[in-house]
Design a protein around this motif. Structure first.
Motif, PDB file in Angstrom:
ATOM      1  N   ASN A  32      38.141  42.576  33.461  1.00  0.00           N
ATOM      2  CA  ASN A  32      37.582  41.330  32.922  1.00  0.00           C
ATOM      3  C   ASN A  32      37.881  40.132  33.832  1.00  0.00           C
ATOM      4  N   TYR A  33      37.504  40.258  35.077  1.00  0.00           N
ATOM      5  CA  TYR A  33      37.780  39.233  36.080  1.00  0.00           C
ATOM      6  C   TYR A  33      37.175  37.884  35.714  1.00  0.00           C
ATOM      7  N   GLN A  34      35.932  37.881  35.220  1.00  0.00           N
ATOM      8  CA  GLN A  34      35.259  36.619  34.897  1.00  0.00           C
ATOM      9  C   GLN A  34      36.064  35.805  33.885  1.00  0.00           C
ATOM     10  N   THR A  46      50.442  35.963  38.323  1.00  0.00           N
ATOM     11  CA  THR A  46      49.519  36.414  37.283  1.00  0.00           C
ATOM     12  C   THR A  46      49.031  37.840  37.491  1.00  0.00           C
ATOM     13  N   LEU A  47      49.342  38.438  38.635  1.00  0.00           N
ATOM     14  CA  LEU A  47      48.740  39.715  39.004  1.00  0.00           C
ATOM     15  C   LEU A  47      49.654  40.906  38.754  1.00  0.00           C
ATOM     16  N   ASN A  48      49.019  42.043  38.411  1.00  0.00           N
ATOM     17  CA  ASN A  48      49.792  43.281  38.345  1.00  0.00           C
ATOM     18  C   ASN A  48      50.028  43.762  39.779  1.00  0.00           C
ATOM     19  N   SER A  49      50.764  44.838  39.966  1.00  0.00           N
ATOM     20  CA  SER A  49      51.156  45.256  41.319  1.00  0.00           C
ATOM     21  C   SER A  49      49.961  45.656  42.185  1.00  0.00           C
ATOM     22  N   ASP A  50      48.953  46.308  41.611  1.00  0.00           N
ATOM     23  CA  ASP A  50      47.777  46.695  42.405  1.00  0.00           C
ATOM     24  C   ASP A  50      47.053  45.475  42.949  1.00  0.00           C
ATOM     25  N   GLU A  51      46.827  44.496  42.089  1.00  0.00           N
ATOM     26  CA  GLU A  51      46.135  43.280  42.512  1.00  0.00           C
ATOM     27  C   GLU A  51      47.002  42.468  43.468  1.00  0.00           C
ATOM     28  N   PHE A  52      48.301  42.445  43.219  1.00  0.00           N
ATOM     29  CA  PHE A  52      49.213  41.717  44.104  1.00  0.00           C
ATOM     30  C   PHE A  52      49.148  42.260  45.531  1.00  0.00           C
ATOM     31  N   PHE A  53      49.207  43.584  45.675  1.00  0.00           N
ATOM     32  CA  PHE A  53      49.193  44.160  47.016  1.00  0.00           C
ATOM     33  C   PHE A  53      47.852  43.939  47.711  1.00  0.00           C
ATOM     34  N   LEU A  84      40.183  38.038  45.885  1.00  0.00           N
ATOM     35  CA  LEU A  84      40.007  38.542  44.515  1.00  0.00           C
ATOM     36  C   LEU A  84      38.552  38.411  44.068  1.00  0.00           C
ATOM     37  N   GLU A  85      37.928  37.304  44.421  1.00  0.00           N
ATOM     38  CA  GLU A  85      36.544  37.065  44.022  1.00  0.00           C
ATOM     39  C   GLU A  85      35.597  38.091  44.651  1.00  0.00           C
ATOM     40  N   VAL A  86      35.726  38.329  45.942  1.00  0.00           N
ATOM     41  CA  VAL A  86      34.859  39.303  46.608  1.00  0.00           C
ATOM     42  C   VAL A  86      35.135  40.710  46.089  1.00  0.00           C
ATOM     43  N   THR A  87      36.396  41.023  45.842  1.00  0.00           N
ATOM     44  CA  THR A  87      36.755  42.346  45.335  1.00  0.00           C
ATOM     45  C   THR A  87      36.149  42.609  43.962  1.00  0.00           C
ATOM     46  N   HIS A  88      36.181  41.605  43.085  1.00  0.00           N
ATOM     47  CA  HIS A  88      35.764  41.833  41.700  1.00  0.00           C
ATOM     48  C   HIS A  88      34.357  41.345  41.375  1.00  0.00           C
ATOM     49  N   GLU A  89      33.785  40.481  42.211  1.00  0.00           N
ATOM     50  CA  GLU A  89      32.423  40.011  41.969  1.00  0.00           C
ATOM     51  C   GLU A  89      31.461  40.433  43.066  1.00  0.00           C
ATOM     52  N   GLY A  90      31.973  40.678  44.247  1.00  0.00           N
ATOM     53  CA  GLY A  90      31.123  40.998  45.384  1.00  0.00           C
ATOM     54  C   GLY A  90      30.743  39.736  46.136  1.00  0.00           C
ATOM     55  N   THR A  91      30.051  39.918  47.235  1.00  0.00           N
ATOM     56  CA  THR A  91      29.593  38.780  48.029  1.00  0.00           C
ATOM     57  C   THR A  91      28.378  38.156  47.352  1.00  0.00           C
ATOM     58  N   ASN A  92      27.944  36.994  47.813  1.00  0.00           N
ATOM     59  CA  ASN A  92      26.761  36.347  47.246  1.00  0.00           C
ATOM     60  C   ASN A  92      25.534  37.234  47.379  1.00  0.00           C
ATOM     61  N   ASP A  93      25.403  37.949  48.484  1.00  0.00           N
ATOM     62  CA  ASP A  93      24.266  38.859  48.658  1.00  0.00           C
ATOM     63  C   ASP A  93      24.307  39.980  47.624  1.00  0.00           C
TER      64      ASP A  93
END
Length: 148
Positions: free
Chosen positions: A23-25, A90-97, A112-121
């Motif tokens: 639930n990144y958003q 705020t991050l768990n260990s996976d997100e922290f690393f 974090l944004e690119v990982t969970h939302e992707g690029t603008n394209d």
């Protein structure tokens, strides 16, 4: 009593929202609100990168040595450190690393944004796919609206 609180279960107005990769958003919006509540300067460091004091010399900008920073410049530069601390807490260990090698809060946020939302394209392509699926949506033969 807990049902009357103005925020969700396990949430606090004094603690940043935790992110475990889901639930990144939701987390992103809550983080922005939380950080802006603390200080808009911290959010500026996340959005625009760290403040680096400079001075003009021979029509070019040169980074000031740390020893020459004013108190105001030092405070403004410290916002990036505060932002990095908030994000990492705020991050768990996976997100922290995933972001542990980033050098600024902006770089952490963007990763974090690119990982969970992707690029603008990628977002644009996903949007067009969803629009196309919606436009192609049809009722099956013999199906009625009431049979939902």
């Amino acid at each position: 009593m807990a049902e009357k609180l103005p925020f969700g279960k396990d949430a606090s107005i004094n603690r940043p929202p935790l992110f475990c990769g889901l639930n990144y958003q939701f987390w992103k919006v809550r983080m922005k609100i939380f950080v802006e509540y603390l200080d808009k300067g911290i959010w500026d460091a996340i959005e625009n990168g760290p403040f680096i004091p400079k001075f003009e010399k021979d029509e070019s900008s040169i980074e000031k040595p740390w020893s020459q920073w004013t108190d105001a410049e030092n405070k403004k530069a410290k916002f990036d450190c505060i932002a990095k601390n908030i994000i990492t807490s705020t991050l768990n260990s996976d997100e922290f690393f995933r972001i542990s090698q980033c050098s600024s809060a902006k770089e952490m946020w963007d990763t974090l944004e690119v990982t969970h939302e992707g690029t603008n394209d990628m977002k644009r392509a996903r949007k067009h796919t969803l629009i196309q699926e919606y436009e192609m949506f049809r009722m099956l033969k013999g199906e009625s609206i009431a049979e939902v």
